[in-house]
Design a protein around this motif. Sequence first.
Motif, PDB file in Angstrom:
ATOM      1  N   MET A 154       0.705  -1.373  -0.139  1.00  0.00           N
ATOM      2  CA  MET A 154      -0.033   0.097   0.041  1.00  0.00           C
ATOM      3  C   MET A 154       0.844   1.435   0.099  1.00  0.00           C
ATOM      4  O   MET A 154       0.365   2.411  -0.299  1.00  0.00           O
ATOM      5  N   TRP A 155       2.042   1.020   0.515  1.00  0.00           N
ATOM      6  CA  TRP A 155       2.870   2.389   0.296  1.00  0.00           C
ATOM      7  C   TRP A 155       3.087   2.795  -1.124  1.00  0.00           C
ATOM      8  O   TRP A 155       3.431   4.143  -1.325  1.00  0.00           O
ATOM      9  N   GLN A 156       3.195   1.900  -1.898  1.00  0.00           N
ATOM     10  CA  GLN A 156       3.405   2.125  -3.297  1.00  0.00           C
ATOM     11  C   GLN A 156       2.062   3.003  -3.871  1.00  0.00           C
ATOM     12  O   GLN A 156       2.506   4.009  -4.750  1.00  0.00           O
ATOM     13  N   ALA A 157       1.079   2.766  -3.285  1.00  0.00           N
ATOM     14  CA  ALA A 157      -0.084   3.673  -3.882  1.00  0.00           C
ATOM     15  C   ALA A 157      -0.016   4.760  -3.164  1.00  0.00           C
ATOM     16  O   ALA A 157      -0.424   5.874  -3.832  1.00  0.00           O
ATOM     17  N   TRP A 158       0.684   5.185  -1.997  1.00  0.00           N
ATOM     18  CA  TRP A 158       0.812   6.400  -1.174  1.00  0.00           C
ATOM     19  C   TRP A 158       1.816   7.138  -2.283  1.00  0.00           C
ATOM     20  O   TRP A 158       1.523   8.245  -2.450  1.00  0.00           O
ATOM     21  N   ASP A 159       2.784   6.519  -2.608  1.00  0.00           N
ATOM     22  CA  ASP A 159       3.824   7.009  -3.632  1.00  0.00           C
ATOM     23  C   ASP A 159       3.169   7.695  -4.833  1.00  0.00           C
ATOM     24  O   ASP A 159       3.397   8.856  -5.353  1.00  0.00           O
ATOM     25  N   LEU A 160       2.327   6.588  -5.404  1.00  0.00           N
ATOM     26  CA  LEU A 160       1.557   7.078  -6.610  1.00  0.00           C
ATOM     27  C   LEU A 160       0.526   8.300  -6.440  1.00  0.00           C
ATOM     28  O   LEU A 160       0.520   9.363  -7.238  1.00  0.00           O
ATOM     29  N   ALA A 161       0.036   8.439  -5.204  1.00  0.00           N
ATOM     30  CA  ALA A 161      -1.119   9.656  -4.935  1.00  0.00           C
ATOM     31  C   ALA A 161      -0.068  10.726  -4.896  1.00  0.00           C
ATOM     32  O   ALA A 161      -0.538  11.885  -5.268  1.00  0.00           O
ATOM     33  N   LEU A 162       1.173  10.794  -4.247  1.00  0.00           N
ATOM     34  CA  LEU A 162       1.794  11.947  -4.244  1.00  0.00           C
ATOM     35  C   LEU A 162       2.385  12.313  -5.373  1.00  0.00           C
ATOM     36  O   LEU A 162       2.482  13.593  -5.817  1.00  0.00           O
ATOM     37  N   ASP A 163       2.620  11.436  -6.323  1.00  0.00           N
ATOM     38  CA  ASP A 163       3.244  11.942  -7.753  1.00  0.00           C
ATOM     39  C   ASP A 163       1.949  12.671  -8.557  1.00  0.00           C
ATOM     40  O   ASP A 163       2.331  13.878  -9.092  1.00  0.00           O
ATOM     41  N   LEU A 164       0.949  12.209  -8.382  1.00  0.00           N
ATOM     42  CA  LEU A 164      -0.229  12.582  -9.344  1.00  0.00           C
ATOM     43  C   LEU A 164      -0.530  13.957  -8.540  1.00  0.00           C
ATOM     44  O   LEU A 164      -1.213  14.969  -9.302  1.00  0.00           O
ATOM     45  N   CYS A 165      -0.429  14.052  -7.140  1.00  0.00           N
ATOM     46  CA  CYS A 165      -0.933  15.608  -6.678  1.00  0.00           C
ATOM     47  C   CYS A 165       0.204  16.612  -6.947  1.00  0.00           C
ATOM     48  O   CYS A 165      -0.138  17.711  -7.343  1.00  0.00           O
ATOM     49  N   LEU A 166       1.436  15.930  -6.680  1.00  0.00           N
ATOM     50  CA  LEU A 166       2.538  17.011  -6.808  1.00  0.00           C
ATOM     51  C   LEU A 166       2.686  17.519  -8.014  1.00  0.00           C
ATOM     52  O   LEU A 166       3.430  18.678  -8.114  1.00  0.00           O
ATOM     53  N   ARG A 167       2.490  16.766  -9.085  1.00  0.00           N
ATOM     54  CA  ARG A 167       2.801  17.394 -10.365  1.00  0.00           C
ATOM     55  C   ARG A 167       1.946  18.319 -10.779  1.00  0.00           C
ATOM     56  O   ARG A 167       2.247  18.944 -11.874  1.00  0.00           O
ATOM     57  N   GLN A 168       0.950  18.559 -10.128  1.00  0.00           N
ATOM     58  CA  GLN A 168      -0.081  19.893 -10.434  1.00  0.00           C
ATOM     59  C   GLN A 168       0.347  21.085  -9.603  1.00  0.00           C
ATOM     60  O   GLN A 168      -0.146  22.050  -9.870  1.00  0.00           O
ATOM     61  N   LEU A 169       1.279  20.717  -8.698  1.00  0.00           N
ATOM     62  CA  LEU A 169       1.697  21.894  -7.616  1.00  0.00           C
ATOM     63  C   LEU A 169       2.155  23.155  -8.416  1.00  0.00           C
ATOM     64  O   LEU A 169       1.758  24.345  -8.037  1.00  0.00           O
ATOM     65  N   PRO A 170       3.231  23.031  -9.251  1.00  0.00           N
ATOM     66  CA  PRO A 170       3.613  24.385  -9.953  1.00  0.00           C
ATOM     67  C   PRO A 170       2.423  25.092 -10.656  1.00  0.00           C
ATOM     68  O   PRO A 170       2.393  26.310 -10.625  1.00  0.00           O
ATOM     69  N   GLN A 171       1.762  24.438 -11.372  1.00  0.00           N
ATOM     70  CA  GLN A 171       0.677  25.005 -12.058  1.00  0.00           C
ATOM     71  C   GLN A 171      -0.490  25.639 -11.114  1.00  0.00           C
ATOM     72  O   GLN A 171      -0.931  26.858 -11.270  1.00  0.00           O
ATOM     73  N   LEU A 172      -0.666  25.091  -9.994  1.00  0.00           N
ATOM     74  CA  LEU A 172      -1.569  25.592  -8.979  1.00  0.00           C
ATOM     75  C   LEU A 172      -1.117  26.926  -8.454  1.00  0.00           C
ATOM     76  O   LEU A 172      -1.753  27.823  -8.146  1.00  0.00           O
ATOM     77  N   LEU A 173       0.338  26.994  -8.072  1.00  0.00           N
ATOM     78  CA  LEU A 173       1.013  27.951  -7.614  1.00  0.00           C
ATOM     79  C   LEU A 173       1.241  29.204  -8.321  1.00  0.00           C
ATOM     80  O   LEU A 173       0.996  30.260  -7.875  1.00  0.00           O
TER      81      LEU A 173
ATOM     82  N   HIS B 232      -8.757  16.068  -8.413  1.00  0.00           N
ATOM     83  CA  HIS B 232      -8.601  15.170  -7.549  1.00  0.00           C
ATOM     84  C   HIS B 232      -7.912  13.917  -7.969  1.00  0.00           C
ATOM     85  O   HIS B 232      -8.034  13.182  -8.888  1.00  0.00           O
ATOM     86  N   SER B 233      -7.504  13.088  -6.839  1.00  0.00           N
ATOM     87  CA  SER B 233      -6.586  11.671  -7.061  1.00  0.00           C
ATOM     88  C   SER B 233      -7.582  10.656  -7.406  1.00  0.00           C
ATOM     89  O   SER B 233      -8.607  10.597  -6.824  1.00  0.00           O
ATOM     90  N   PRO B 234      -7.464   9.946  -8.254  1.00  0.00           N
ATOM     91  CA  PRO B 234      -8.263   8.602  -8.592  1.00  0.00           C
ATOM     92  C   PRO B 234      -7.921   7.546  -7.726  1.00  0.00           C
ATOM     93  O   PRO B 234      -8.586   6.486  -7.781  1.00  0.00           O
ATOM     94  N   PHE B 235      -7.234   7.810  -6.675  1.00  0.00           N
ATOM     95  CA  PHE B 235      -6.834   6.823  -5.674  1.00  0.00           C
ATOM     96  C   PHE B 235      -8.212   6.065  -4.910  1.00  0.00           C
ATOM     97  O   PHE B 235      -8.247   4.853  -5.143  1.00  0.00           O
ATOM     98  N   PHE B 236      -9.142   6.706  -4.503  1.00  0.00           N
ATOM     99  CA  PHE B 236     -10.297   5.893  -4.093  1.00  0.00           C
ATOM    100  C   PHE B 236     -11.058   5.411  -5.164  1.00  0.00           C
ATOM    101  O   PHE B 236     -11.706   4.150  -4.798  1.00  0.00           O
ATOM    102  N   THR B 237     -11.203   5.874  -6.306  1.00  0.00           N
ATOM    103  CA  THR B 237     -11.852   5.192  -7.455  1.00  0.00           C
ATOM    104  C   THR B 237     -11.139   3.785  -7.718  1.00  0.00           C
ATOM    105  O   THR B 237     -11.967   2.822  -7.742  1.00  0.00           O
ATOM    106  N   GLU B 238      -9.917   3.885  -7.579  1.00  0.00           N
ATOM    107  CA  GLU B 238      -9.001   2.617  -8.077  1.00  0.00           C
ATOM    108  C   GLU B 238      -9.358   1.688  -6.873  1.00  0.00           C
ATOM    109  O   GLU B 238      -9.293   0.479  -7.187  1.00  0.00           O
ATOM    110  N   GLN B 239      -9.221   2.052  -5.732  1.00  0.00           N
ATOM    111  CA  GLN B 239      -9.269   1.298  -4.508  1.00  0.00           C
ATOM    112  C   GLN B 239     -10.735   0.448  -4.586  1.00  0.00           C
ATOM    113  O   GLN B 239     -10.804  -0.732  -4.327  1.00  0.00           O
TER     114      GLN B 239
END
Length: 1303
Positions: free
Chosen positions: A370-389, A398-405
């Motif tokens: 499940m830690w790999q799912a956490w790393d993937l969630a961080l990747d998908l969220c943080l790649r949006q960070l420069p544009q949001l700032l 929003h992350s697709p984490f819950f849909t995939e689970q």
Amino acid sequence: MTDYYEEDEELFDWQLLVAYNELRHKEKIEGSKKVTQTWRMKERMKTVSVALVLCLNVGVDPPDVVKTSPCARLECWIDPLATSPQKALEAIGGNLQKQYERWQPRARYKQSLDPTVDEVKKLCTSLRRNAKEERVLFHYNGHGVPKPTVNGEIWVFNKSYTQYIPLSVYDLQTWMGSPSIYVYDCSNAGIIIESFKQFSVQREHEMESASSNSGQRFNSNSNHTPSSVKNCIQLAACSSSELLPMNPELPADLFTSCLSTPIKMALRWYVLQNTSKLVPGLTADFVDKVPGQLNDRRTMLGELNWIFTAITDTIAWNTLPRELFQKLFRQDLLVASLFRNFLLAERIMRSYNCTPVSSPKLPPTYQHPMWQAWDLALDLCLRQLPQLLDDESATFQHSPFFTEQLTAFQVWLSYGSEDRNPPEQLPIVLQVLLSQVHRLRALDLLGRFLDLGPWAVSLALSVGIFPYVLKLLQSSARELRPLLVFIWAKILSVDSAEHRTMAAFVLSMIVSDYKQGQEAALQGSVISICLEQLTDSNPKLRQWLALCLGKVWTNFDNARWCGVRDSAHEKLLSLLNDPEPEVRAASVYALGTFVSNSMTDRNDHSSNIDLVVGMKLATIGQDGSPIVRKELCVAFGALVTQFENQFAAVASQLLEEEKQKEKNIPVVTAEAPGGWNLVTSGYPETFPSIAVTASASSTSMRRSSSSRSLKGLFSPQPPSTSNILTSPQANTSYGSVSSVDSNTSLDSLPSTDRLKRVPSNSAISSAVPGLGYSNIYMTVWKTLLQLAIDPHLEVRDLAKYIVNMIKLKATTLTIPKQVKQDSMIIHSAPSSPSNKMPVNMPHGTPPQNGDIDDVMHRPSSAIKRDYSSPRIQSMANNAYSHSTQFSRSRRMFDKGPMLEEREEEAGNNRKHVLKTEYFQWCCRHFAQPVMRLTEEQDPESVSHHEHEYNFLRNSQVRAEAKEEQVRAGFNRLDNEVFVNRNQGLPSVIKFHPYEPHVAVADKDGVSFWDWEQGTKICYMHNDNPKHTRITSMEFLNAHDNALLLCGSDDGGVRIWRNYLCEGQGQGQEDKELAVAFQALTQNELIPLSRGSGLVLDWEQETGMLLASGDVRLIRIWDSKKEMKIQDIPTGADSCVTSLASDSFGRSLLIAGCGDGTVRLFDRRLSSSECRVMTLREHNNRIIKVHLQKGSEGNIVSASIGGDVKFWDPRFTESVRTIKSQQGLSAFEMHRLADVLACGSFNQLIGIYNQSGDNLSTIKYHEGFLGQRLGAISCLAFHPYKVKLAAGSTDSFISVYSTPLKRS
């Protein structure tokens, strides 16, 4: 001295017990179709206190650690070298507290920065004392001291910071007690856990050895039970041979950062890993700018926190044993948060060759998939960070984490079975229920999972499905209803206590007043099933099982005999001592319906059982809960209906005996020369009517002089002439009740006082066939008489109705049938009918007692009557002249001859049905929405805001009072800030601890004064009987919504809610009687020329009420159980005048007595051994005893002679004596300040400090030509402020203060 008490006074108000605050105290016991009631969750353990111990010694490195250069420096994300060492230390401590408050905002936090051993000891013992049985957290940062030693020692400092001082973990265990949780952030921290276990085993062996040698269960000198590994949780930063990471890119307190700021630490670590290359240009400063709030799932930061919670919960549930998961992740919110974050700490710190350790030990989780799912969630969220700032208009995807689970869970369901491993996504499915976007799909999948069988339901319940589904049941979304109904049905199919309670409720409603339902339940063995579970640990289940039984056999003889065969009545009798009042009431309810069945002809066996039940019910006549006593009255009403003639005969006989006693009182017939009076042994036989009248009047006088007499209990006024019969027999049957002590068995009475054995053809013999049964009737009758003077109005009305009905019946037993209408001739009726003609008697009606008329005709919500019964109508209106010729042989429990004709006329309508709405009130729990948060749990509710306001107010009052307390020992206390004339003579005076009003009790009520504004708020009547007076008064729950307790000298206690009203004499209908009970019964009171009334001492911390007074015992009542838990004999022949107790130690009890002795008791010992010491230096009546706070506090006592003595509880000789003025009438000592006050009959008040220095003497009221004080009747200090209230016999009340501060 004030400094010594500061720790105790910092006890958070929200931790204090709130007594008499259940629904049964706050609402009427009645049914209602639309009543809001909240769902009560099971109580969980809380971490209520947190000790933050930081040993940093900023700027000085410990000698045994060689640090790299550069080295990790940040502590709580603060660079300690950026400011001065002291400021840095304080800033780090403040930051650490804020980080912990994120997880447990309501805990009590105490920082100890670079402490000494004594400071750590004081901190730990204080937190444990205030936490009681709740959990305490100890956080230790040892970055500025040497590493822990193999001998089990950690390091702190000396006062001058020139030496490192070892602190043994053994001592730390002793101070912290259990349950506790420890966090160790230092190198070699694993050594501490190993030492902790060794010391725990050693301590348990020592305690077992000491116990076997001394024969005692525990050491009475120890403050806390020994610490156990099972009750203590430990988290350590590394193993016993590892050093903390020194990487300058990491914080120095990496372990603490993972535990308290997991998302921030996870983002920092993400940047340091190679995976961060997926997001080019990402830096540590960049991730600190992630937008959003942790508690807002719609933002990036909030969604990351939500995903992190779901993943760590999933890892724990799939890795840990079920019992350990429930203990660490569901029992305590703070512990659950720390262990979720501990999983992250293990993952991060292992990458730096550091292994965090825990106790209980957890299996490795750092490589869980499940830690790999956490790393993937961080990747998908943080790649949006420069544009949001860069672009404020950009939208966060929003992350697709819950849909995939959910998809993964759906795949598992396609192949899932009991034989496969549980779906690891189940905790995530529950988290998804919080999201409206995924909720419908999640419910559908959850329903499909539950449909797999009971094992699936058990798995879902172990994860924590119950609160989620409960919350969704209040949803208004129509599309969710079919799914929720399906899920709820699946949950109900599981055999758990909560659901069995619901099943018992459903069965109770099915059989309630429904004959077909009763028959079906009987065929389904409902009675035996309920009886098997009566000893269940769930009180709600026990309550509803008893109610269900009561409904099954109501007016259904087949079910009743089924219960007899299963000994149902014996098993229900065991619930009469249940700790829950609702369960006791339900048991009495069931037993009442058990004895009320009389649809068929009764046999001796049935009557025997009813009488045994009645005898057992009489033992709880003084139960502390009104709902129990009301059900007891209803049960007695059913029993009396079955044996009406027998009870009437007992009442008649007692009245006859009372009259005979009155006749034997010497009567003055003439006066002889020399002042001698000539008396006779009784009333002259030639003046029967005069004798009767005199008897009635003397009865009234005796009532006021002896508390043991029960005459006139139902009418405080002397009997009027209209209530006096011309027939002596009629008068003895209805004039008064017996003065026989209700605790005296019939066999112990003199032969002349016993119920007389007369021939079987007499009316009395027909009612009471033998002494054994008459003893039962006598016991029940005396219990009814006691209930008829109950402090609670509804209980009193119910009992009065039964008593007056039987007294009316008693008149029919003594008036023969045929009489001549000749009112001028008075004859006595024979004891029994014979072949001779009946004696002539005048026609007439029974006496119309005022109380009877009042109780039988005034409306009352507590009494339900059937006035259609011709039985009652005939009793109220028809003449009572009749006779019956009858056989001498008759069945033992025959109804007797007197009612046979009337029973034939009345049929089944003869029963006098008393009812309460207790069953309907219990149904309210299920008949209304119960799925929302309680007001206490809802942070947005009005009630919650009121609590927060009250607690803030309390804190300010205590803080403002500290300066006054310091100056009290050498300042004058004679500045009169308030004076006024009270409505009545002040007998007790009390300050509200946090509001500026003072309560002044007189004989009948309480006046409330605003002593700051000088105005009267209102007057409240206490409703105690005439000829009684208020002798005790206490504020209960003063820290929150206060209740007012008033105790009167008849032993009655009344506790009022909403005692303040708008304006003087207005709003009296708004006061509410929360609870009322008889703390001491009248037959326990000893007649004294100068009694003390009812003396009470209230322990807010424990909820115990200590009661004594004009008795030879001290009774302890438990406010939570609402029952007596202990009677302690005083061993004195005099009254108890004052009580004091140690509410924290819960063992020491002190009583001052009228004979001048001060008696010490240990509540832990048996009644015969609990008196441990008697202090005998006083020669006069004790006015007051006081126990100073703290383990070394002295006992202080004062007597009428003016001597004030200080005692060490370990010795029988006083350690100090202060001689005040003679004729002491009142004494009071401030609980926190060095000041005491002595009030005198000589119209003065002396103010002293504990050294005996006279600080002030008050003789006059202030002002021009100030008036002289009256004799002092009562004194009271404000619990915190140095303010003294005084009441005097001239009805004036005053408040005195120390000199006001000059601006």
